[in-house]
Motif scaffolding. Structure first.
Motif, PDB file in Angstrom:
ATOM      1  N   ARG A   3      28.028  41.194  42.834  1.00  0.00           N
ATOM      2  CA  ARG A   3      29.277  41.291  43.588  1.00  0.00           C
ATOM      3  C   ARG A   3      30.469  40.775  42.777  1.00  0.00           C
ATOM      4  N   LEU A  30      40.486  44.270  37.058  1.00  0.00           N
ATOM      5  CA  LEU A  30      40.924  44.777  35.758  1.00  0.00           C
ATOM      6  C   LEU A  30      41.425  46.209  35.856  1.00  0.00           C
ATOM      7  N   ALA A  31      40.794  46.999  36.725  1.00  0.00           N
ATOM      8  CA  ALA A  31      41.188  48.400  36.863  1.00  0.00           C
ATOM      9  C   ALA A  31      42.521  48.550  37.578  1.00  0.00           C
ATOM     10  N   ASN A  32      42.884  47.602  38.442  1.00  0.00           N
ATOM     11  CA  ASN A  32      44.090  47.718  39.259  1.00  0.00           C
ATOM     12  C   ASN A  32      45.161  46.696  38.908  1.00  0.00           C
ATOM     13  N   GLN A  90      30.732  40.797  39.541  1.00  0.00           N
ATOM     14  CA  GLN A  90      31.022  41.779  38.514  1.00  0.00           C
ATOM     15  C   GLN A  90      31.891  42.906  39.060  1.00  0.00           C
ATOM     16  N   ARG A  91      31.556  43.371  40.280  1.00  0.00           N
ATOM     17  CA  ARG A  91      32.321  44.457  40.885  1.00  0.00           C
ATOM     18  C   ARG A  91      33.765  44.010  41.201  1.00  0.00           C
ATOM     19  N   GLU A  92      33.893  42.753  41.679  1.00  0.00           N
ATOM     20  CA  GLU A  92      35.229  42.242  41.971  1.00  0.00           C
ATOM     21  C   GLU A  92      36.088  42.178  40.710  1.00  0.00           C
ATOM     22  N   LEU A  93      35.514  41.708  39.612  1.00  0.00           N
ATOM     23  CA  LEU A  93      36.258  41.604  38.349  1.00  0.00           C
ATOM     24  C   LEU A  93      36.608  42.981  37.799  1.00  0.00           C
ATOM     25  N   GLU A  94      35.671  43.942  37.920  1.00  0.00           N
ATOM     26  CA  GLU A  94      35.963  45.296  37.460  1.00  0.00           C
ATOM     27  C   GLU A  94      37.130  45.896  38.246  1.00  0.00           C
ATOM     28  N   TRP A  95      37.161  45.633  39.564  1.00  0.00           N
ATOM     29  CA  TRP A  95      38.255  46.166  40.383  1.00  0.00           C
ATOM     30  C   TRP A  95      39.591  45.528  40.003  1.00  0.00           C
TER      31      TRP A  95
END
Length: 236
Positions: free
Chosen positions: A24, A33-35, A26-31
């Protein structure tokens, strides 16, 4: 930028909870960085900001001060900068500009980009200008103007008349010197009339001859005086 809310793993997690938490997180950090570029970033600490990633509309007014600008030149700026107040301008070329010591008041000195002249104005009707040429002569001139803008006099190189320095006036030309001084010429031969082209020395010599038994003719203006033994016999 809203403060990110990262998941809390809690106390004494199980191995499965740790695994799920990492997924979870990892997904939060990816979001994030993407936004990141679409968020309202209030504070950003970065070592490198890539060129072209910050645009003018993202910079708040009054946030960049002079002490934060260090450039060798601003040649890329092409704009109407309005009113600029500067303490000192050094080593610069200013082309095609109007420069004045005062704005619309008197007295003032100015450089005109329309007349290509330097001028000193005492008031609206009296001024001195240095101009490329007056009267179609094409020679540099110092022009004195007064009385509702009427031309009163000029000093000018006059190449069409014996390469001379012309002093022209709508009125008298007067010389004023201090007590004990005078208007000096190299000799009376240096003082010459335009017509008939006689020097003052020649005129004085002719007068002297006429009163000492001279026989002959003396030109006086447009007339010729004929003498015989110092006696005027005729005027032609």
């Amino acid at each position: 930028m809203p403060t990110p809310s990262l998941p809390n793993i809690g106390d004494d997690p199980s191995p499965r909870q740790i695994y799920d938490h990492l997924i979870r997180l990892q997904r939060e950090l990816e979001w994030l960085l993407a936004n990141l570029d679409t968020l309202n970033v209030r504070r950003l600490n970065a070592e490198v900001v890539e060129a072209g990633t910050i645009t003018g509309d993202k910079i708040a007014a009054d946030t960049i001060t002079a002490d934060k600008i260090d450039v060798s030149e601003l040649s890329a700026i092409t704009a109407n900068l309005g009113t600029i107040t500067a303490g000192l301008i050094v080593g610069i070329n200013i082309i095609g500009s109007y420069i004045a010591t005062a704005a619309g008041t008197y007295p003032r000195a100015e450089m005109s980009n329309t007349e290509n002249a330097f001028a000193v104005h005492l008031n609206a009707n009296q001024r001195l200008t240095i101009e490329p040429g007056v009267g179609g002569t094409g020679n540099p001139s110092i022009v004195f103007t007064e009385y509702n803008g009427g031309l009163k006099g000029r000093i000018q190189m006059y190449t069409s008349f014996e390469n001379s320095l012309l002093i022209a006036s709508d009125g008298d030309v007067r010389f004023s010197v201090g007590s004990g001084y005078g208007v000096r010429f190299p000799s009376w031969s240096a003082v010459k009339s335009i017509s008939p082209g006689q020097t003052l020395q020649a005129a004085l010599d002719a007068k002297a001859n006429a009163f000492s038994g001279y026989s002959g003719s003396v030109v006086a203006g447009t007339r010729t005086l004929n003498f015989s033994n110092g006696i005027l016999t005729s005027v032609t």
